[in-house]
Design an enzyme around this catalytic site. Structure first.
Site, PDB file in Angstrom:
ATOM      1  N   PRO A   1       0.783  -1.225   0.000  1.00 45.55           N
ATOM      2  CA  PRO A   1       0.000   0.000   0.000  1.00 45.55           C
ATOM      3  C   PRO A   1       0.824   1.288   0.000  1.00 45.55           C
ATOM      4  CG  PRO A   1      -0.157  -1.127   2.105  1.00 45.55           C
ATOM      5  CD  PRO A   1       0.498  -2.076   1.150  1.00 45.55           C
ATOM      6  N   ASN A   2       0.327   2.227  -0.756  1.00 49.91           N
ATOM      7  CA  ASN A   2       0.843   3.603  -0.871  1.00 49.91           C
ATOM      8  C   ASN A   2       2.108   3.722  -1.711  1.00 49.91           C
ATOM      9  OD1 ASN A   2      -1.178   4.972   0.759  1.00 49.91           O
ATOM     10  ND2 ASN A   2      -0.311   3.844   2.479  1.00 49.91           N
TER      11      ASN A   2
ATOM     12  N   ARG B   1       4.854  12.097  -3.314  1.00 45.65           N
ATOM     13  CA  ARG B   1       4.835  12.651  -1.962  1.00 45.65           C
ATOM     14  C   ARG B   1       6.125  12.251  -1.244  1.00 45.65           C
ATOM     15  NH1 ARG B   1      -0.269  13.338   0.182  1.00 45.65           N
ATOM     16  NH2 ARG B   1       0.847  14.320   1.884  1.00 45.65           N
TER      17      ARG B   1
ATOM     18  N   TYR C   1      11.494   9.112   0.467  1.00 42.30           N
ATOM     19  CA  TYR C   1      11.404   8.002  -0.488  1.00 42.30           C
ATOM     20  C   TYR C   1      12.052   8.285  -1.839  1.00 42.30           C
ATOM     21  CZ  TYR C   1       8.200   5.885   2.870  1.00 42.30           C
ATOM     22  OH  TYR C   1       7.661   5.331   3.997  1.00 42.30           O
TER      23      TYR C   1
ATOM     24  N   ASN D   1       8.036  -5.720  -1.485  1.00 36.92           N
ATOM     25  CA  ASN D   1       8.032  -4.619  -0.526  1.00 36.92           C
ATOM     26  C   ASN D   1       6.592  -4.548  -0.007  1.00 36.92           C
ATOM     27  OD1 ASN D   1       7.992  -2.318   0.963  1.00 36.92           O
ATOM     28  ND2 ASN D   1       9.071  -1.039  -0.537  1.00 36.92           N
TER      29      ASN D   1
ATOM     30  N   ALA E   1       3.411  -1.072   4.582  1.00 34.71           N
ATOM     31  CA  ALA E   1       2.923  -1.126   5.973  1.00 34.71           C
ATOM     32  C   ALA E   1       2.485  -2.531   6.387  1.00 34.71           C
ATOM     33  CB  ALA E   1       1.777  -0.136   6.154  1.00 34.71           C
TER      34      ALA E   1
ATOM     35  N   HIS F   1       4.514  -4.942   8.742  1.00 37.57           N
ATOM     36  CA  HIS F   1       4.492  -4.874  10.202  1.00 37.57           C
ATOM     37  C   HIS F   1       3.191  -5.391  10.806  1.00 37.57           C
ATOM     38  CE1 HIS F   1       7.745  -2.306   8.997  1.00 37.57           C
ATOM     39  NE2 HIS F   1       6.926  -1.435   8.452  1.00 37.57           N
TER      40      HIS F   1
ATOM     41  N   ASP G   1       1.683 -15.888   5.818  1.00 37.92           N
ATOM     42  CA  ASP G   1       1.199 -17.248   5.553  1.00 37.92           C
ATOM     43  C   ASP G   1       1.226 -17.557   4.054  1.00 37.92           C
ATOM     44  OD1 ASP G   1       0.781 -17.689   8.228  1.00 37.92           O
ATOM     45  OD2 ASP G   1      -1.396 -17.484   8.158  1.00 37.92           O
TER      46      ASP G   1
ATOM     47  N   GLU H   1      12.742  -9.748   0.774  1.00 40.43           N
ATOM     48  CA  GLU H   1      12.004  -8.590   1.310  1.00 40.43           C
ATOM     49  C   GLU H   1      12.835  -7.338   1.090  1.00 40.43           C
ATOM     50  OE1 GLU H   1      11.209  -9.099   5.491  1.00 40.43           O
ATOM     51  OE2 GLU H   1      10.575  -7.004   5.751  1.00 40.43           O
TER      52      GLU H   1
ATOM     53  N   HIS I   1      12.917  -2.944   1.484  1.00 41.94           N
ATOM     54  CA  HIS I   1      12.366  -1.664   1.933  1.00 41.94           C
ATOM     55  C   HIS I   1      13.239  -0.544   1.401  1.00 41.94           C
ATOM     56  CE1 HIS I   1       9.573  -3.727   4.468  1.00 41.94           C
ATOM     57  NE2 HIS I   1      10.568  -4.502   4.850  1.00 41.94           N
ATOM     58  N   ILE I   2      12.601   0.491   0.934  1.00 44.71           N
ATOM     59  CA  ILE I   2      13.329   1.641   0.382  1.00 44.71           C
ATOM     60  C   ILE I   2      14.107   2.349   1.491  1.00 44.71           C
ATOM     61  CG2 ILE I   2      13.002   3.896  -0.742  1.00 44.71           C
ATOM     62  CD1 ILE I   2      10.434   2.579  -2.041  1.00 44.71           C
TER      63      ILE I   2
ATOM     64  N   ARG J   1      13.713   4.097  11.937  1.00 43.91           N
ATOM     65  CA  ARG J   1      12.429   4.786  12.000  1.00 43.91           C
ATOM     66  C   ARG J   1      11.652   4.377  13.263  1.00 43.91           C
ATOM     67  NH1 ARG J   1       9.744   4.675   6.166  1.00 43.91           N
ATOM     68  NH2 ARG J   1       8.449   6.236   7.219  1.00 43.91           N
TER      69      ARG J   1
ATOM     70  N   ARG K   1       8.007  -0.008  13.136  1.00 42.36           N
ATOM     71  CA  ARG K   1       8.526  -0.481  11.839  1.00 42.36           C
ATOM     72  C   ARG K   1       9.698  -1.465  12.013  1.00 42.36           C
ATOM     73  NH1 ARG K   1       5.983   3.063   8.132  1.00 42.36           N
ATOM     74  NH2 ARG K   1       5.624   5.099   9.068  1.00 42.36           N
TER      75      ARG K   1
HETATM   76  O1  CA2 Z   1      10.784   1.753   3.311  1.00 38.39           O
HETATM   77  C1  CA2 Z   1       9.904   1.084   2.744  1.00 38.39           C
HETATM   78  O2  CA2 Z   1      10.006   0.670   1.604  1.00 38.39           O
HETATM   79  C2  CA2 Z   1       8.582   0.817   3.483  1.00 38.39           C
HETATM   80  O3  CA2 Z   1       8.170  -0.511   3.150  1.00 38.39           O
HETATM   81  C3  CA2 Z   1       7.597   1.836   2.943  1.00 38.39           C
HETATM   82  C4  CA2 Z   1       6.234   1.795   3.647  1.00 38.39           C
HETATM   83  C5  CA2 Z   1       6.397   1.821   5.161  1.00 38.39           C
HETATM   84  O4  CA2 Z   1       5.130   1.626   5.773  1.00 38.39           O
HETATM   85  C6  CA2 Z   1       7.358   0.742   5.639  1.00 38.39           C
HETATM   86  O5  CA2 Z   1       7.493   0.859   7.040  1.00 38.39           O
HETATM   87  C7  CA2 Z   1       8.715   0.907   4.986  1.00 38.39           C
HETATM   88  C8  CA2 Z   1       5.412   2.998   3.219  1.00 38.39           C
HETATM   89  C9  CA2 Z   1       5.119   3.042   1.764  1.00 38.39           C
HETATM   90  C10 CA2 Z   1       4.522   4.365   1.432  1.00 38.39           C
HETATM   91  O6  CA2 Z   1       5.214   4.887   0.348  1.00 38.39           O
HETATM   92  C11 CA2 Z   1       5.157   6.209   0.097  1.00 38.39           C
HETATM   93  C12 CA2 Z   1       5.909   6.667  -0.939  1.00 38.39           C
HETATM   94  C13 CA2 Z   1       5.926   8.005  -1.239  1.00 38.39           C
HETATM   95  C14 CA2 Z   1       5.163   8.888  -0.504  1.00 38.39           C
HETATM   96  C15 CA2 Z   1       4.406   8.417   0.526  1.00 38.39           C
HETATM   97  C16 CA2 Z   1       4.380   7.072   0.829  1.00 38.39           C
END
Ligand code: CA2
Length: 150
Positions: free
Chosen positions: A11-12, A19, A24, A76, A79, A82, A89, A100, A102-103, A109, A113
Site C-alpha cells: 500500500p501507498n 509525496r 522516499y 516490498n 505497511a 508490520h 502465511d 524482502e 524496503h526503500i 524509523r 517499523r
Molecule cells: O521503506 C519502505 O520501503 C517501506 O516498506 C515503505 C512503507 C512503510 O510503511 C514501511 O514501514 C517501509 C510505506 C510506503 C509508502 O510509500 C510512500 C511513498 C511516497 C510517498 C508516501 C508514501
C-alpha cells in the site's frame, strides 16, 4: 523456458515520487518497474510487476506466483510488513524464495517499523538502499536461483 519473478508492492507505494521525496526519493513506481525489468533482463528473467493497496489482492498474487510456477518473489509489503500474518502465511505456503525489500532503513524509523512478519520467511532482507534495493534484491534472487548473467 523463461523464468519469471514476481515483484510485489504494498500500500501507498503508488505514491512514490509524488509525496515525501525527502524520505522516499524522486523516482516513481514506473521508474522502479523499469529498473526491475532492466535488472531481470540481464539474467534472462521475466518480471510480473504489481502494486496494490489491498492486503487480499497481494495474498492472491502470491498464490498466483506459485500456481504459475514463478522462480521467486521480491516483495516490498510496505505497511503490511508490520501487520500482516495473511501475507506471511501466503509467502510461506508459496514455498518460493522470497526477498524482502524496503526503500528506507526501517530500523532507523519508528519502533513499530522494526518488526517484520515477512522477515520470518524471507531468504534475505534489504533496507535503506532507496530504490536501488530493488535491483540488488533481483540480482541476489537471480544468483540464488542459479540464473546466469548474459
Ligand atoms: O521503506 C519502505 O520501503 C517501506 O516498506 C515503505 C512503507 C512503510 O510503511 C514501511 O514501514 C517501509 C510505506 C510506503 C509508502 O510509500 C510512500 C511513498 C511516497 C510517498 C508516501 C508514501
Amino acid at each position: 523456458m523463461t523464468q519469471t519473478i514476481y515483484v510485489l508492492n504494498g500500500p501507498n507505494l503508488n505514491m512514490l515520487g509524488v509525496r515525501e521525496p525527502e524520505k522516499y526519493g524522486h523516482s516513481t513506481l514506473a521508474d522502479v518497474e523499469k529498473l526491475c525489468r532492466d535488472t531481470a533482463q540481464r539474467f534472462g528473467l521475466a518480471v510480473e510487476f504489481r502494486q496494490s493497496n489491498i492486503e487480499g489482492e497481494l495474498v492472491t498474487w502470491i498464490q498466483e506466483a506459485r500456481i504459475k510456477k514463478a522462480a521467486g518473489i521480491v516483495i516490498n509489503p510496505a505497511a503490511y510488513t508490520h501487520t500482516s500474518v495473511a501475507i506471511l502465511d501466503a509467502l510461506a505456503l508459496s514455498e518460493l524464495p522470497v526477498i524482502e525489500i524496503h526503500i528506507t532503513n526501517v530500523h532507523q524509523r519508528e519502533s513499530f517499523r522494526h518488526h517484520s512478519y515477512v522477515s520470518k520467511i524471507a531468504k534475505a532482507v534489504l533496507a535503506g538502499f532507496g530504490i536501488d534495493g530493488y535491483a540488488l534484491a533481483i540480482t541476489g534472487l537471480a544468483r540464488m536461483i542459479g540464473a546466469k548473467e548474459k
